[in-house]
Scaffold this motif. Structure first.
Motif, PDB file in Angstrom:
ATOM      1  N   ASP A  12       5.280   1.335  -1.801  1.00 27.56           N
ATOM      2  CA  ASP A  12       4.003   0.685  -1.523  1.00 27.56           C
ATOM      3  C   ASP A  12       3.181   1.580  -0.585  1.00 27.56           C
ATOM      4  O   ASP A  12       2.961   1.275   0.576  1.00 27.56           O
ATOM      5  N   SER A  14      -0.421   4.163  -0.705  1.00 27.86           N
ATOM      6  CA  SER A  14      -1.599   4.624  -1.450  1.00 27.86           C
ATOM      7  C   SER A  14      -1.834   3.786  -2.707  1.00 27.86           C
ATOM      8  O   SER A  14      -2.273   4.316  -3.719  1.00 27.86           O
ATOM      9  N   GLY A  15      -1.512   2.512  -2.665  1.00 24.68           N
ATOM     10  CA  GLY A  15      -1.713   1.660  -3.830  1.00 24.68           C
ATOM     11  C   GLY A  15      -0.514   1.624  -4.749  1.00 24.68           C
ATOM     12  O   GLY A  15      -0.502   0.878  -5.716  1.00 24.68           O
ATOM     13  N   VAL A  17       3.144   4.275  -5.685  1.00 25.51           N
ATOM     14  CA  VAL A  17       3.546   5.504  -6.385  1.00 25.51           C
ATOM     15  C   VAL A  17       5.035   5.403  -6.734  1.00 25.51           C
ATOM     16  O   VAL A  17       5.818   4.786  -6.021  1.00 25.51           O
ATOM     17  N   GLN A  29       7.409  12.657  -5.683  1.00 23.82           N
ATOM     18  CA  GLN A  29       6.473  11.793  -6.414  1.00 23.82           C
ATOM     19  C   GLN A  29       6.592  12.138  -7.887  1.00 23.82           C
ATOM     20  O   GLN A  29       6.419  13.295  -8.276  1.00 23.82           O
ATOM     21  N   MET A  55      -0.653  18.491  -6.331  1.00 27.85           N
ATOM     22  CA  MET A  55      -0.689  17.610  -5.166  1.00 27.85           C
ATOM     23  C   MET A  55      -0.927  16.191  -5.657  1.00 27.85           C
ATOM     24  O   MET A  55      -1.344  15.997  -6.793  1.00 27.85           O
ATOM     25  N   GLY A  56      -0.677  15.224  -4.786  1.00 29.96           N
ATOM     26  CA  GLY A  56      -0.834  13.848  -5.243  1.00 29.96           C
ATOM     27  C   GLY A  56      -1.209  12.889  -4.133  1.00 29.96           C
ATOM     28  O   GLY A  56      -1.343  13.274  -2.970  1.00 29.96           O
ATOM     29  N   ILE A  57      -1.365  11.613  -4.532  1.00 25.85           N
ATOM     30  CA  ILE A  57      -1.780  10.574  -3.583  1.00 25.85           C
ATOM     31  C   ILE A  57      -0.616  10.066  -2.743  1.00 25.85           C
ATOM     32  O   ILE A  57      -0.825   9.470  -1.698  1.00 25.85           O
ATOM     33  N   MET A  59       1.987  11.821  -1.291  1.00 24.17           N
ATOM     34  CA  MET A  59       2.255  12.676  -0.121  1.00 24.17           C
ATOM     35  C   MET A  59       3.608  12.336   0.502  1.00 24.17           C
ATOM     36  O   MET A  59       3.727  12.235   1.718  1.00 24.17           O
TER      37      MET A  59
ATOM     38  N   HIS B 110      -6.861   4.853 -12.164  1.00 24.11           N
ATOM     39  CA  HIS B 110      -5.715   4.514 -11.337  1.00 24.11           C
ATOM     40  C   HIS B 110      -6.049   3.387 -10.351  1.00 24.11           C
ATOM     41  O   HIS B 110      -5.406   2.350 -10.351  1.00 24.11           O
ATOM     42  N   HIS B 112      -6.784   4.261  -6.912  1.00 21.59           N
ATOM     43  CA  HIS B 112      -6.718   4.877  -5.584  1.00 21.59           C
ATOM     44  C   HIS B 112      -8.083   5.374  -5.112  1.00 21.59           C
ATOM     45  O   HIS B 112      -8.542   5.044  -4.016  1.00 21.59           O
ATOM     46  N   LEU B 145      -7.336  13.919 -10.111  1.00 23.58           N
ATOM     47  CA  LEU B 145      -5.963  13.420 -10.197  1.00 23.58           C
ATOM     48  C   LEU B 145      -5.814  12.516 -11.422  1.00 23.58           C
ATOM     49  O   LEU B 145      -6.739  11.782 -11.778  1.00 23.58           O
ATOM     50  N   GLY B 149      -1.805   9.705 -10.395  1.00 20.67           N
ATOM     51  CA  GLY B 149      -2.127  10.079  -9.021  1.00 20.67           C
ATOM     52  C   GLY B 149      -1.710  11.480  -8.621  1.00 20.67           C
ATOM     53  O   GLY B 149      -1.490  11.740  -7.440  1.00 20.67           O
ATOM     54  N   SER B 174      -7.868  12.296   0.074  1.00 18.02           N
ATOM     55  CA  SER B 174      -6.707  11.468   0.366  1.00 18.02           C
ATOM     56  C   SER B 174      -5.590  11.894  -0.588  1.00 18.02           C
ATOM     57  O   SER B 174      -5.148  11.125  -1.435  1.00 18.02           O
ATOM     58  N   PRO B 265      -4.139  -1.244 -10.436  1.00 19.21           N
ATOM     59  CA  PRO B 265      -3.351  -0.174 -11.056  1.00 19.21           C
ATOM     60  C   PRO B 265      -2.397  -0.700 -12.139  1.00 19.21           C
ATOM     61  O   PRO B 265      -2.062   0.025 -13.070  1.00 19.21           O
ATOM     62  N   TRP B 276      -3.858  -2.113   0.923  1.00 20.59           N
ATOM     63  CA  TRP B 276      -3.000  -0.946   0.727  1.00 20.59           C
ATOM     64  C   TRP B 276      -2.778  -0.227   2.051  1.00 20.59           C
ATOM     65  O   TRP B 276      -3.562  -0.377   2.994  1.00 20.59           O
ATOM     66  N   SER B 280      -3.778   7.999   3.103  1.00 14.74           N
ATOM     67  CA  SER B 280      -4.898   7.972   2.147  1.00 14.74           C
ATOM     68  C   SER B 280      -5.978   6.989   2.574  1.00 14.74           C
ATOM     69  O   SER B 280      -7.148   7.188   2.294  1.00 14.74           O
ATOM     70  N   MET B 281      -5.548   5.876   3.187  1.00 11.96           N
ATOM     71  CA  MET B 281      -6.482   4.822   3.593  1.00 11.96           C
ATOM     72  C   MET B 281      -7.113   5.157   4.954  1.00 11.96           C
ATOM     73  O   MET B 281      -8.206   4.676   5.262  1.00 11.96           O
TER      74      MET B 281
END
Lengths: 72, 501
Positions: A12, A14-15, A17, A29, A55-57, A59, B110, B112, B145, B149, B174, B265, B276, B280-281
């Motif tokens: 849970d 970044s939304g 992953v 990831q 790279m990704g959200i 991290m 997505h 995000h 992305l 993501g 992010s 999502p 969330w 990133s946030m």
């Protein structure tokens, strides 16, 4: 190609992953995979590429491009 | 958590800290905003209240500044199967781009990127959903992305250069990874050299080192805090952290996350409000704050960062929080006075030109009065030094400490800031027609007109200048009106010289 054994986790962060928590303590990831693999708590041995150019959200660690997997 | 009478906070803290069973005790600041927007779920956005965003909206909402969101895209338009989420309706968008498919539709598959864009610029005071930090700014949706993501550094680097070449002033990223990339670092250096502030998430690996791109010299690394102002459990930290901002901590339950409107999502045909967490946030809170600061005329990325850092709420641990936790209200107050010296300097140069120009045409030297200079200051910089002198408590000090065109915020409301009536020669001209009867008043009117002209020139050259903005933000409009103000000043001064003969 690398082969990594671990547990698939829906993090849970970044939304949300999909993460492979490897038995050696590393975290990846995941990119790719299907509904059979992407289940929270699913044990699996995943083969794929470590995408050092990505790279990704999430991290949470490196990006693992899934090519194939064996459940359990 | 414990509630304590405000007068006894220090005493109770000392008692708690002295207790060996207590690991740590510190005040949990809860601010009550002067102004509350009518968005029904704003009350749940503890993260905006922590950074005093709504207090900052009395001064600016970030109009005229473009923020590029380099992410999974943004749900900003109706296009094929894509739609705009309800609480981005009425927001301003620059031309987007999808670097995965090479088409000009940076839509989100997505969720995000839409959530991140919401934190920066969610439609606010619209009676729908939630609020965003800089809801007057313009979002540039850049999709790099995938729907899962992740994306390549090649696409991300292209997007950074695209943003810099297309007038973005802030970039929010992010995203991140553990490996550096020269291509991406060069793109970041390029963007910064073009005056772009690049804000990046520190990463979620819970380790003592931030991810890339946050770790690059040209980037601002943002760590994440939770509702009690402690570092969030997932956040990276380390000496590269520049500043901390709320990123949510859902160990406090659903309400502990950052709440924004996005697509779901799990079902991309649906939208909703999602709580969330992640660095990133946290990053988009800082990107929004940077847009607020830049909209006030602070142009250089290093100066913007310095303002954000020096106004941050201080915390003891620099490795976790950098300069401290973001404070938008303190930042915009600092930004307002930061431009004052520049505006005043420009006003003095323009006053010199107007006086020489008028004097040469009547072939005799002209001496502007003290009143001329007072009105020059009112028109250009305002009494920007009031807060520095500790005089913010004076009535109307917020308005008086800005140059006259910025009084549109007090007169018309912050949403109509950069009004073409205030950002033009119109008001100096009307005042001149009404009051030019006597010589001493003409001195005042000339000073005021040249002062307004200087403010407009500064806005055109450093601050609002953005062709995508409204008329009052258009560079050509501003420069033309600045010239007309100078001309009006000259006409008034010349008539003085003639009368004196």
């Amino acid at each position: 190609m690398v082969t990594i054994k671990g547990t698939v986790v829906f993090e849970d962060l970044s939304g949300g992953v999909w993460v492979l928590a490897a038995d050696d303590g590393n975290r990846y990831q995941m990119e790719g995979g299907d509904k059979k693999l992407l289940k929270d708590g699913q044990r699996a041995t995943v083969s794929g590429e470590l995408a050092s150019d990505s790279m990704g959200i999430g991290m949470v660690g490196e990006i693992l491009r899934v090519k194939s997997y064996v459940l359990g | 958590m414990a509630r304590v009478d405000p007068g006894r906070v220090t005493e109770v803290l000392e008692a708690l800290r002295g207790d060996p069973r207590v690991e740590q005790a510190e005040p949990n600041h809860v601010y009550h905003a002067l102004y509350e927007p009518n968005d029904p779920r704003f009350k749940e956005q503890w993260h905006l209240q922590k950074i005093r965003a709504s207090d900052a909206w009395d001064v600016t909402i970030g109009k005229g500044v473009t923020v590029a969101v380099i992410d999974t895209g943004v749900a900003y338009e109706k296009h094929r199967d894509f739609f705009q989420v309800e609480d981005l309706a009425g927001c301003s968008f620059a031309k987007g781009f999808n670097f995965l498919t090479s088409d000009p539709h940076g839509n989100d598959d997505h969720g995000h990127g839409t959530h991140v864009a919401g934190t920066i610029a969610q439609a606010t005071n619209n009676k729908i959903g939630v609020a965003g930090v800089a809801y007057g700014c313009t979002i540039m949706p850049l999709k790099v992305l995938s729907s899962q993501g992740s994306g390549t550094v090649a696409h991300i680097a292209q997007a950074i250069r695209y943003a810099a070449d297309n007038n973005a002033k802030v970039i929010n990223m992010s995203l991140g990874g553990p490996f550096p990339s020269r291509v991406m670092e060069q793109a970041c250096t390029y963007a910064k050299s073009k005056g772009v502030l690049i804000v990046c998430a520190a990463g979620n690996e819970r380790r003592d080192r931030v991810s890339y791109p946050a770790a690059y010299e040209a980037c601002v690394a943002v760590s994440a805090t939770g509702p009690t102002d402690e570092l969030a459990f997932y956040s990276n930290y380390g000496d590269k952290v520049a500043i901390a901002a709320p990123g949510g901590d859902k160990r406090f339950g659903e309400a502990g996350g950052v709440l924004q409107n996005s697509i779901n999502p799990a079902d991309r045909t649906q939208q909703g409000y999602f709580s969330w967490q992640g660095t990133s946030m946290a990053a988009p809170h800082v990107a929004g704050a940077a847009a607020l600061v830049m909209s006030l005329g602070v142009a250089k990325p290093d100066k913007v960062l310095q303002i954000l850092q020096s106004s941050a709420r201080k915390k003891d641990d620099k490795r976790r929080f950098g300069a401290g936790i973001l404070d938008c209200y303190a930042a915009v107050k600092k930004a307002k006075s930061a431009c004052g010296w520049w505006r005043l300097a420009l006003a003095l140069v323009m006053a010199f030109l107007a006086v020489r120009w008028a004097g040469s045409s009547v072939r005799r030297p002209l001496w502007p009065s003290a009143g001329f200079f007072v009105c020059l200051v009112i028109g250009s910089s305002g009494l920007f030094f009031l807060p520095q002198l500790g005089l913010s408590w004076l009535p109307l000090s917020d308005t008086l400490s800005t140059g006259f065109p910025q009084w549109d915020v007090a007169c018309l409301g912050v949403e109509r800031h950069a009004s073409p009536v205030f950002y033009s020669v119109a008001i100096p001209l009307v005042l001149a027609i009404l009051f030019m009867g006597s010589a001493w008043r003409r001195q005042l009117l000339a000073g005021f007109s040249v002062g307004v002209g200087a403010h407009l020139a500064h806005a055109a050259l450093f601050a609002l200048g953005d062709a995508q903005g409204s008329l009052g933000q258009n560079v050509i409009w501003l420069l033309a009106n600045s010239a007309l103000c100078l001309l009006l000043g000259r006409v008034l001064l010349k008539s003085l010289a003639r009368d004196a003969r």
